[in-house]
Design an enzyme around this catalytic site. Structure first.
Site, PDB file in Angstrom:
ATOM      1  N   HIS A   1      18.082   4.096  19.900  1.00 50.81           N
ATOM      2  CA  HIS A   1      19.116   3.189  20.440  1.00 50.81           C
ATOM      3  C   HIS A   1      20.174   2.862  19.379  1.00 50.81           C
ATOM      4  CE1 HIS A   1      16.997   2.118  24.259  1.00 50.81           C
ATOM      5  NE2 HIS A   1      15.939   2.437  23.546  1.00 50.81           N
TER       6      HIS A   1
ATOM      7  N   ASN B   1      15.575  -1.523  29.732  1.00 42.81           N
ATOM      8  CA  ASN B   1      16.405  -0.330  29.923  1.00 42.81           C
ATOM      9  C   ASN B   1      17.112  -0.409  31.261  1.00 42.81           C
ATOM     10  OD1 ASN B   1      15.893   1.098  27.520  1.00 42.81           O
ATOM     11  ND2 ASN B   1      14.051   2.061  28.342  1.00 42.81           N
TER      12      ASN B   1
ATOM     13  N   TYR C   1       9.124  -4.052  16.840  1.00 46.11           N
ATOM     14  CA  TYR C   1      10.544  -4.416  16.679  1.00 46.11           C
ATOM     15  C   TYR C   1      10.778  -5.312  15.469  1.00 46.11           C
ATOM     16  CZ  TYR C   1      11.551  -2.109  21.035  1.00 46.11           C
ATOM     17  OH  TYR C   1      11.694  -1.153  21.998  1.00 46.11           O
TER      18      TYR C   1
HETATM   19  C1  HEM Z   1      15.017  -0.151  20.075  1.00 43.88           C
HETATM   20  C2  HEM Z   1      10.392   0.922  19.223  1.00 43.88           C
HETATM   21  C3  HEM Z   1       9.645   1.479  23.979  1.00 43.88           C
HETATM   22  C4  HEM Z   1      13.985  -0.455  24.806  1.00 43.88           C
HETATM   23  C5  HEM Z   1      13.840   0.147  19.434  1.00 43.88           C
HETATM   24  C6  HEM Z   1      13.650   0.142  18.016  1.00 43.88           C
HETATM   25  C7  HEM Z   1      12.357   0.434  17.779  1.00 43.88           C
HETATM   26  C8  HEM Z   1      11.725   0.638  19.051  1.00 43.88           C
HETATM   27  C9  HEM Z   1      11.659   0.511  16.433  1.00 43.88           C
HETATM   28  C10 HEM Z   1      14.739  -0.131  16.979  1.00 43.88           C
HETATM   29  C11 HEM Z   1      14.843  -1.607  16.755  1.00 43.88           C
HETATM   30  C12 HEM Z   1      15.899  -1.967  15.756  1.00 43.88           C
HETATM   31  O1  HEM Z   1      15.993  -1.331  14.712  1.00 43.88           O
HETATM   32  O2  HEM Z   1      16.654  -2.952  16.017  1.00 43.88           O
HETATM   33  C13 HEM Z   1       9.778   1.159  20.443  1.00 43.88           C
HETATM   34  C14 HEM Z   1       8.374   1.456  20.623  1.00 43.88           C
HETATM   35  C15 HEM Z   1       8.168   1.646  21.956  1.00 43.88           C
HETATM   36  C16 HEM Z   1       9.447   1.422  22.615  1.00 43.88           C
HETATM   37  C17 HEM Z   1       7.358   1.559  19.500  1.00 43.88           C
HETATM   38  C18 HEM Z   1       6.923   1.982  22.732  1.00 43.88           C
HETATM   39  C19 HEM Z   1       5.699   1.878  22.249  1.00 43.88           C
HETATM   40  C20 HEM Z   1      10.722   0.942  24.624  1.00 43.88           C
HETATM   41  C21 HEM Z   1      10.791   0.627  26.029  1.00 43.88           C
HETATM   42  C22 HEM Z   1      12.010   0.070  26.254  1.00 43.88           C
HETATM   43  C23 HEM Z   1      12.715   0.045  24.992  1.00 43.88           C
HETATM   44  C24 HEM Z   1       9.670   0.865  27.018  1.00 43.88           C
HETATM   45  C25 HEM Z   1      12.604  -0.469  27.526  1.00 43.88           C
HETATM   46  C26 HEM Z   1      11.889  -0.878  28.545  1.00 43.88           C
HETATM   47  C27 HEM Z   1      14.634  -0.518  23.595  1.00 43.88           C
HETATM   48  C28 HEM Z   1      15.990  -0.993  23.445  1.00 43.88           C
HETATM   49  C29 HEM Z   1      16.289  -0.905  22.090  1.00 43.88           C
HETATM   50  C30 HEM Z   1      15.116  -0.377  21.425  1.00 43.88           C
HETATM   51  C31 HEM Z   1      16.902  -1.490  24.547  1.00 43.88           C
HETATM   52  C32 HEM Z   1      17.611  -1.278  21.435  1.00 43.88           C
HETATM   53  C33 HEM Z   1      17.643  -2.765  21.186  1.00 43.88           C
HETATM   54  C34 HEM Z   1      18.993  -3.150  20.636  1.00 43.88           C
HETATM   55  O3  HEM Z   1      19.987  -3.063  21.386  1.00 43.88           O
HETATM   56  O4  HEM Z   1      19.050  -3.518  19.453  1.00 43.88           O
HETATM   57  N1  HEM Z   1      12.664   0.471  20.054  1.00 43.88           N
HETATM   58  N2  HEM Z   1      10.394   1.145  21.669  1.00 43.88           N
HETATM   59  N3  HEM Z   1      11.914   0.577  24.024  1.00 43.88           N
HETATM   60  N4  HEM Z   1      14.137  -0.143  22.371  1.00 43.88           N
HETATM   61 FE1  HEM Z   1      12.285   0.497  22.013  1.00 43.88          FE
END
Ligand code: HEM
Ligand code: NDP
Length: 497
Positions: free
Chosen positions: A55, A127, A337
């Site tokens: 993202h 999402n 996160y």
């Molecule tokens: C961003 C991990 C599943 C939505 C991220 C980030 C990590 C991460 C490490 C970066 C955070 C940052 O540096 O600010 C994971 C892991 C998941 C997973 C380990 C599953 C085990 C999901 C799911 C969704 C999702 C299922 C939605 C339903 C997002 C969104 C961002 C993000 C929207 C961006 C947030 C922002 O705008 O700063 N994710 N994620 N992720 N993830 Fe996940």
């Protein structure tokens, strides 16, 4: 005297000349004592921080959540009580592309929300899809590796993506959404958002309910075809930023209708599917969405880096009345996160203004790099440990969520056992009209270019289990687009153990 403010060093001293380096004679060399030059260069070297591991490319704005419905019987959360108005921040994103990626790429869109409630920050990091590709978090890093660049070619690999998906049939639901019209929205305003996971509500009586969150676009759904998206990328790689930022500057404030689906603990014992499985939706007919309010975005950030790039959303941020669920993916995200933020933004990421709660904050964490608190967060220099007898901040038992009954032997349970990966993708496929199905087939075929026949056949076998027309349609599109022929390959649906 000019009324322009005096330019200063970061230490506050006036700068006499910002155009000419200090040198020995007009031709140089440069004097080491020109600290202003050194500071400018050194600061510039530190302007970039790590981009989000997923993202990375995003667009955001501030707004308000207004609650018009009454769900007080389900939750005590103050921000969800009738009439509540809560300031908030939204950040939309693509998943796979890097910081400089083009906005109009086919991808899932992030829909991350931070609500600055009177009881602390509540983050809903969702999402634009109600489901996800996997249901076990152990698979997340592998899945993301298939979306990122191949280590040798440094190119994205369709082979890796379809190899993983075809070995992970739980991805079928999300793959179908991604390859359908909704996989390429025209901009952030013309798409829905979903909390996706099952979360929980709890009320003053200590009763728990399971809940799913939906944000329905009031701008209507609008999508581009692959061809339209590609043509646009040829003209601008920043189409989402232009549309969201520009729209809000013009006073066009996008809105989403906020809805929840509610399931009782008893109902959760009796659904034909696991209600905590992130690859499944709760059918509307069984769990009708309840309107609870409107979310509106109405203010742009003044400094993109400070407010959008440094925004730190985390599913760990919940408030009394809203909590998590046993969803394995959600549980892993509760850890992941905040850990990412400590790496990307530093120990005190929650003290960066965009992340700061808009309510009093009292904790006993101390010190650390970039500590700018100016005193302890306890508000009392003697209260630097707990328990204490100096009236330091104290726990509040009223914010304790009700106990959740959990049972079972500790083991690595096969998440495929008893799981139907085909019925819900079929329900979605059956929603599409013929034109939508045609675009689905073409989008999948286009995305499969160069993928070895064995992998293609393995994936087609899964499509067939969703619906014979699905497989036939993709196969015909593969033949049309790539001259694909199945020849001798005959594959069975497979799932990696
Ligand atoms: C961003 C991990 C599943 C939505 C991220 C980030 C990590 C991460 C490490 C970066 C955070 C940052 O540096 O600010 C994971 C892991 C998941 C997973 C380990 C599953 C085990 C999901 C799911 C969704 C999702 C299922 C939605 C339903 C997002 C969104 C961002 C993000 C929207 C961006 C947030 C922002 O705008 O700063 N994710 N994620 N992720 N993830 Fe996940
Ligand atoms: P319903 O017919 O009651 O609900 C259909 C849902 O699908 C609506 O939320 C609608 O969203 C959404 N939808 C309509 N067209 C499309 C499309 N082309 N692409 C993606 N989503 C679309 O049926 P069910 O609740 O029984 O669900 C049937 C299928 O609909 C599910 O298997 C799932 O794939 C999909 N779906 C279900 C959701 C749910 O929470 N139950 C949520 C989103 C999708 P909108 O009103 O915004 O058009």
């Amino acid at each position: 005297m000019s009324d322009r403010p005096t330019m200063t060093t970061t230490a506050g001293a006036p700068i006499p000349d910002n155009q000419n380096t200090m040198t020995a004679g007009p031709r140089g060399g440069v004097m080491l004592q020109d600290y202003q030059l050194i500071e400018k260069l050194a600061h510039q070297n530190r302007e970039r921080i790590p981009e989000r591991v997923v993202h990375a490319k995003g667009w955001g704005a501030y707004g308000t959540l207004k609650i018009t419905g009454d769900i007080s019987k389900y939750t005590k959360a103050k921000c969800l009580q009738p009439g509540a108005e809560t300031p908030m921040l939204a950040r939309f994103s693509t998943v796979a592309g890097e910081l400089g990626a083009a906005d109009h790429e086919r991808d899932v869109r992030g829909f991350a929300l931070k609500f600055y409630t009177p009881e602390g920050n509540w983050d809903l990091v969702g999402n634009n899809t109600p489901v996800f590709f996997i249901r076990d978090p152990l698979k997340f890093p592998d899945f993301i590796h298939t979306q990122k660049r191949h280590p040798r070619t440094n190119l994205r690999s369709a082979t890796a993506m379809w190899d993983f998906w075809s070995l992970s049939p739980e991805s079928l639901h999300q793959v179908t959404i991604l390859m359908s019209d909704r996989g390429l929205p025209v901009d952030p305003m013309h798409m829905n958002g979903y909390g996706s996971h099952t979360y929980s509500f709890w009320n003053d009586a200590g009763e728990r309910y399971w809940v799913k969150f939906h944000f329905k676009t009031q701008q209507s759904h609008k999508h581009f075809t692959n061809e339209e998206g590609e043509a646009l990328i040829g003209k601008t790689r920043e189409g989402y930023q232009e549309a969201l930022f520009g729209g809000i500057e013009r006073g066009e404030f996008p809105r989403w209708k906020v809805q929840v689906q509610i399931m009782t603990e008893e109902q959760a014992e009796n659904t034909s599917y696991n209600p905590f499985d992130l690859t499944k939706v709760w059918p509307h007919a069984e769990f009708p969405p309840i309107d609870i309010g409107i979310m509106e975005l109405n203010r742009n950030a003044d400094n993109y880096f400070a407010e959008i790039e440094q925004a730190a959303f985390s599913p760990s941020n919940i408030v009394p009345g809203i909590s998590h669920s046993p969803d394995k993916m959600l549980q892993a995200r509760v850890f992941s996160y905040a850990d990412a933020h400590r790496y990307r933004l530093g120990t005190h990421y929650e003290n960066i203004p965009v992340n700061q709660p808009r309510c009093p904050v009292h904790h006993y964490h101390r010190d650390g790099q970039m500590n700018t608190y100016g005193g302890l967060r306890t508000g009392n220099p003697d209260a630097y440990y707990e328990p204490n007898s100096v009236n330091g901040p104290f726990e509040d038992a009223s914010s304790k969520e009700p106990p959740l009954k959990i049972s079972g032997d500790m083991a690595r349970y096969n998440h495929r056992e008893g799981n139907d990966d085909y019925s819900q993708p079929r329900a979605l496929f059956n929603l599409f009209d013929d034109a939508q199905k045609g675009r689905l087939f073409s989008n999948i075929a286009a995305a499969m270019g160069g993928v070895p026949g064995e992998i293609v056949e393995r994936q087609l076998a899964h499509f067939k289990l969703v619906h014979p027309d699905y497989e036939a349609g993709v196969r015909a599109a593969l033949e049309r687009l790539h001259g694909y022929k199945a020849d001798t390959i005959s594959a069975q649906p497979t799932a990696a153990e």
